[in-house]
Design a protein around this motif. Sequence first.
Motif, PDB file in Angstrom:
ATOM      1  N   ARG A 540       0.803  -1.221   0.000  1.00  0.00           N
ATOM      2  CA  ARG A 540       0.000   0.000   0.000  1.00  0.00           C
ATOM      3  C   ARG A 540       0.840   1.277   0.000  1.00  0.00           C
ATOM      4  O   ARG A 540       1.966   1.317   0.500  1.00  0.00           O
ATOM      5  N   MET A 541       0.246   2.298  -0.563  1.00  0.00           N
ATOM      6  CA  MET A 541       0.855   3.617  -0.609  1.00  0.00           C
ATOM      7  C   MET A 541       0.619   4.330   0.713  1.00  0.00           C
ATOM      8  O   MET A 541      -0.502   4.328   1.242  1.00  0.00           O
ATOM      9  N   GLY A 542       1.668   4.949   1.221  1.00  0.00           N
ATOM     10  CA  GLY A 542       1.545   5.687   2.466  1.00  0.00           C
ATOM     11  C   GLY A 542       2.917   6.002   3.026  1.00  0.00           C
ATOM     12  O   GLY A 542       3.925   5.406   2.622  1.00  0.00           O
ATOM     13  N   PRO A 543       2.987   6.927   3.959  1.00  0.00           N
ATOM     14  CA  PRO A 543       4.275   7.269   4.574  1.00  0.00           C
ATOM     15  C   PRO A 543       4.902   6.053   5.251  1.00  0.00           C
ATOM     16  O   PRO A 543       4.199   5.203   5.790  1.00  0.00           O
ATOM     17  N   SER A 544       6.224   5.978   5.204  1.00  0.00           N
ATOM     18  CA  SER A 544       6.898   4.834   5.815  1.00  0.00           C
ATOM     19  C   SER A 544       6.727   4.818   7.326  1.00  0.00           C
ATOM     20  O   SER A 544       6.780   3.764   7.953  1.00  0.00           O
ATOM     21  N   ASN A 545       6.491   5.988   7.891  1.00  0.00           N
ATOM     22  CA  ASN A 545       6.296   6.078   9.342  1.00  0.00           C
ATOM     23  C   ASN A 545       4.825   6.285   9.680  1.00  0.00           C
ATOM     24  O   ASN A 545       4.480   6.838  10.711  1.00  0.00           O
TER      25      ASN A 545
END
Length: 603
Positions: A540-545
Amino acid sequence: MWPFSSYPELSLNQVADEYDFIIVGGGTAGAVLANRLSAQETNKVLLIERGPVADNWASRVPLLSSDFASDGSRTRRVLSTLQNNLGRPIELYTGSALGGTSRINQMLYGRGLPAEYDAWRDAGNPGWGWEDMKPYFLKSERALYSCDPSVHNTTGEWCNQSTENDGLAFPGFSYVIEASEYLGLPKIADINSPVHPAIGCGMLHFTRDQNQHRSSTYHAFLPVNLALERASRLHIVTRTEAIELIVNSELKSDKLTVEGVTLKSSITTEQRTVKARKEVILCGGPFGSPHLLMLSGIGPALHLKEKDIAVVKDIPAVGSNLQDHFGVSVAFEVPMSHSLLSLQKRPWIFFIELFKYLVFGTGLLLAPVLQMALFASSTLLDDEGLPKHKKATVKNENESNVLPDIEIMPVSVSSPKYFRTTVHGYYQMAYDSTDCPETNRGVFSFLNVLLHPQSKGTVRLSSANPSDPLVIDPQYLSNPSDYAPLRASLKLTLRLRDRMLKQGYPLKDFGVPDGEDDTSLDKFICKRNRTTYHYSSTCRMGPSNGKEDGGVVDEELFVHGFGNLRIADSSVFPWVLGTHLQAPTVAVAEKCADMILLRDLIS
């Protein structure tokens, strides 16, 4: 030119040593990317597909090429782990040919609602709101029906048609329309228009071309004439699998680099590594993309270590967050002539319909398994499954800002459990013996689809051997909150039945819940269910944190920590959209291609 020209596919030993771009997976998204990247004459592109081209007459006929009627040559079937809440594993299906799942699906073209893409954007993915995505739906669309030019494009490569133009194939469909309007679910003039209501009953759009052939992404974006024209710069290798990404772990910057891909032929013992000068893009789908990442040491560190794979990059979300639209089927017996089962049980009907298709381009071979869908919100239904405000206007319902969480699809058969059989040289649908009506009766059913499941599953390695099967656990109904919308949907389906009976339609209960209490409905949900083949979100796409285990790719679809490795398929969806996933997957590929070409131009 088809079928008299050979498709210019290569064998692995014919592949060059180096390319600008390597696309892993020639499915729904990969075919789009291969077209767009090779449009630039200076780009040398390699497209890798594990399946064959498999382009024959039957593969173009809508009904004969669909997943439940095909011969299996374009389909990959895998078995999930035992699903604790269902008491059995589930058969999962994906495409395995150029064009991928767009070669075997029900051809549904649905974009989804603007609010869902805006939610993607607001979850930390700038550039993925509705206004950002709309141009990519329009870019490739060729709508073959009268439509609003501000909403649809009529000049793209990828054809779609509205069943409004086909006429209703079976009497049951017209009764459903009247029943839904009577119950307070108004007609939606265009289910893909953001200016029309989200809740109601609408005719579906299908990816069929002007010749009434299936318009897969293979046929639309990689037809034989285009592949021949670009053969010097677009190399397509089929029956070949990517088994490892070669990563340069000696950091010269803050980003890792994929230097090449190790490929293995599925028909010989040949194996070789091909280098990438610029980028590698994974389009292997929600199972294939995380599989290759993990084999290459990119994924949850603990899991990789358990499989004796050296960890290149610890990304916990790889292979996690698997979602699917869980479906529950309610079935009724109807006259045989009112059901697609007539093709199986009355063989002469098949030959009549074959003649109609060949001569007029009409009839049941256009695959009228379903033609419409009802969209509703469980929060707007009362305890009996009826809309709380039956006389509410469309405007009032829209102003509530409530999105539909259930889709009810009237289907001219029951839910098939066993597919891909042939009888006397033509294709036949096969059903479990416990799921058949009387011999002389047909089936009309309602597939109740959970649009926003809260349950999430996993894709994991069984070993470090690329040939070993994945361990896929969708974990259906693992989140208890998934039951309530399904209960509401089943009650609404039964109210549709009641109204259709009052209209005089001869429905006979066949596969229905024993009662409408929660216990009876939950028992039914766990018994008569199926996948809808809408797998997503495993990269999924999203910030690593970000929240939970974070994302796998950033807003430019780069795998976190890499400077030249992207993913572009339904695995990057932050969560499953409340629609059929074919069109959104193509839009993701279109957007990815634009980002790649813009970066290439700037550099």
